[in-house]
Design an enzyme around this catalytic site. Structure first.
Site, PDB file in Angstrom:
ATOM      1  N   TYR A 286       0.864  -1.181   0.000  1.00  0.00           N
ATOM      2  CA  TYR A 286       0.000   0.000   0.000  1.00  0.00           C
ATOM      3  C   TYR A 286       0.902   1.234   0.000  1.00  0.00           C
ATOM      4  CZ  TYR A 286      -2.988   3.732   1.692  1.00  0.00           C
ATOM      5  OH  TYR A 286      -3.660   4.923   1.817  1.00  0.00           O
TER       6      TYR A 286
ATOM      7  N   GLU B   5      -3.566   7.475  -3.857  1.00  0.00           N
ATOM      8  CA  GLU B   5      -3.531   6.203  -3.158  1.00  0.00           C
ATOM      9  C   GLU B   5      -3.278   5.085  -4.165  1.00  0.00           C
ATOM     10  OE1 GLU B   5      -6.010   4.922   0.664  1.00  0.00           O
ATOM     11  OE2 GLU B   5      -7.125   4.722  -1.189  1.00  0.00           O
TER      12      GLU B   5
END
Ligand code: GDP
Ligand code: MN
Length: 404
Positions: free
Chosen positions: A119, A207
């Site tokens: 991530y 993101e």
């Protein structure tokens, strides 16, 4: 402003952030053609991805075909099936709510083999007034869950205002992902390029979930979510053009056309206020009185009959609204004028019919507040006046749960 994954990936490419090849389309045939071209270039895996402004597509489900919003395909026929199952159907994910979102466009990408998923997120840390870069080895997972259950698995670096992201910070982040050698170098480059993209586009969120390491040692963005600071869009006409109004809340869109600042929330008490600070205070008081705000509606500096009427119309489009609290401070706009505006609005046939069983509590303070209260009290309409905010709150809890 939000944009779609395929649009975000086009921007990333411009900033030398590696992404898989892909084609966005609204047609099944074009999706098939795109996959055939990828196949001719050596691709053996394809991914068909629903393009909606919501995440969680992989675990989502379309209403009619029951398919996921991210389908891995080994053959061209599977690409056709996947495209057919998604286009025109409604995808429900954790982020869309039960009503889901219609899939009007899909993105066909070159399928990437995954060695490891990570991530990576960049956003503004408001508490520290600094941009923060967060990484985690828990890629592909819901980052909120990681933050809650295993916060130690999220590693952060804050960038000093006015400074660039430092090379050693990017190295620290890549190291935290457990990368070594060439993959480490590629990750450092990726992070530096992504931060540059975030800054230069005035994004307020980038993101990448998942960021992946391939068996061949490449580091790539398999997913990309970007949102932008609305107040900076005037500097980025190319990005502003990417706006997809059909994905936005129709009521919020309507409100913005009336010059009203409206945000839809989950509660049962509609709020109409002037000024963002007063809106916050009003929402707090609603919560303290046992209600939940159904929205945030700021009618701004000109609280006249017209804006009040539009405000009512917008609030009443939300079926969860059981009461409306109007909390307006009369400074330049006098309270008696606002009171007359409220009464005029409530008498409007279209609104009158809807507010029949929705009590309205009005608190007007400031210039001519007493006259305003008199106007409301003498109006024999379903409108309750209050002088103090705490009285208004008591009235709200009273109408939500009438004393027996
Ligand atoms: P989201 O569910 O909306 O976040 O959509 P993503 O783009 O993140 O896709 C969901 C999941 O599908 C990812 O976490 C991956 O595990 C998988 N996925 C997406 N693209 C690929 C790909 O090219 N190859 C492989 N092997 N898996 C993929
Ligand atoms: Mn994702």
């Amino acid at each position: 402003m939000k944009i779609h994954e395929y649009q975000a990936k086009e921007i990333l490419k411009d900033y030398n952030v590696p992404v898989p090849a892909g084609v966005a389309t609204t047609e099944v045939d074009e999706a098939v053609k795109a996959a055939e071209e990828m196949k001719a270039n050596g691709a053996t895996l394809f991914v068909v991805k629903a393009q909606i402004h919501a995440g969680g597509r992989g675990k989502g489900e379309t209403k009619n075909s029951g398919a996921s919003g991210v389908i891995l395909c080994d053959t061209i026929d599977e690409v056709r099936d996947a495209a057919e199952s998604m286009l025109g159907d409604v995808l429900v994910t954790k982020q869309t709510g039960e009503e889901g979102q219609k899939v009007k466009r899909i993105y066909v990408t070159d399928g990437v083999e995954i060695e490891q998923e990570f991530y990576l997120g960049i956003l503004l840390d408001r508490a520290k007034s600094k941009n923060v870069i967060m990484v985690s080895t828990e890629g592909g997972m819901d980052i909120e869950t990681v933050a809650e259950e295993t916060p130690e698995k999220i590693v952060k670096e804050w960038v000093e205002p006015g400074m660039d992201l430092q090379h050693n910070q990017a190295r620290h982040l890549a190291f935290a992902l457990g990368l070594e050698g060439d993959a480490f170098k590629k990750a450092v480059k990726f992070i530096m390029a992504l931060y540059n993209c975030y800054l230069e586009t005035d994004a307020n969120l980038v993101e990448i979930n998942p960021l992946v390491l391939t068996p061949g040692g490449d580091v790539m963005a398999l997913d990309a979510k970007m949102t932008f600071d609305d107040n900076a869009l005037y500097r980025h006409s190319d990005i502003e053009k990417l706006r997809d109004k059909s994905e936005e809340n129709p009521v919020e869109l309507e409100a913005s056309e009336f010059g009203l600042n409206y945000v839809n929330l989950d509660g049962n008490v509609g709020c109409m206020v002037n000024g963002a600070g007063l809106a916050m205070a009003t929402m707090d008081i609603i919560k303290l009185s046992g209600g939940e705000p159904a929205n945030f509606l700021d009618v701004g500096g000109s609280a006249n009959a017209e804006t009040v009427k539009n405000g009512f119309r917008i609030i009443l489009e939300d079926e969860n609204v059981q009461a409306i609290l109007i909390n307006i401070f009369g400074g330049i706009v006098r309270c008696d004028r606002v009171a007359n505006g409220v009464i005029e609005a409530v008498k409007d046939p279209e609104i009158a019919q809807k507010v029949d069983d929705v009590p309205i509590i009005v608190r007007l303070q400031g210039t001519n507040a007493e006259e305003a209260k008199e106007i409301i009290d003498n109006s024999d309409l379903n409108v309750i006046s209050a002088v103090l905010l705490k009285d208004a709150a008591a009235e709200v809890s009273n109408v939500l749960a009438p004393a027996s």
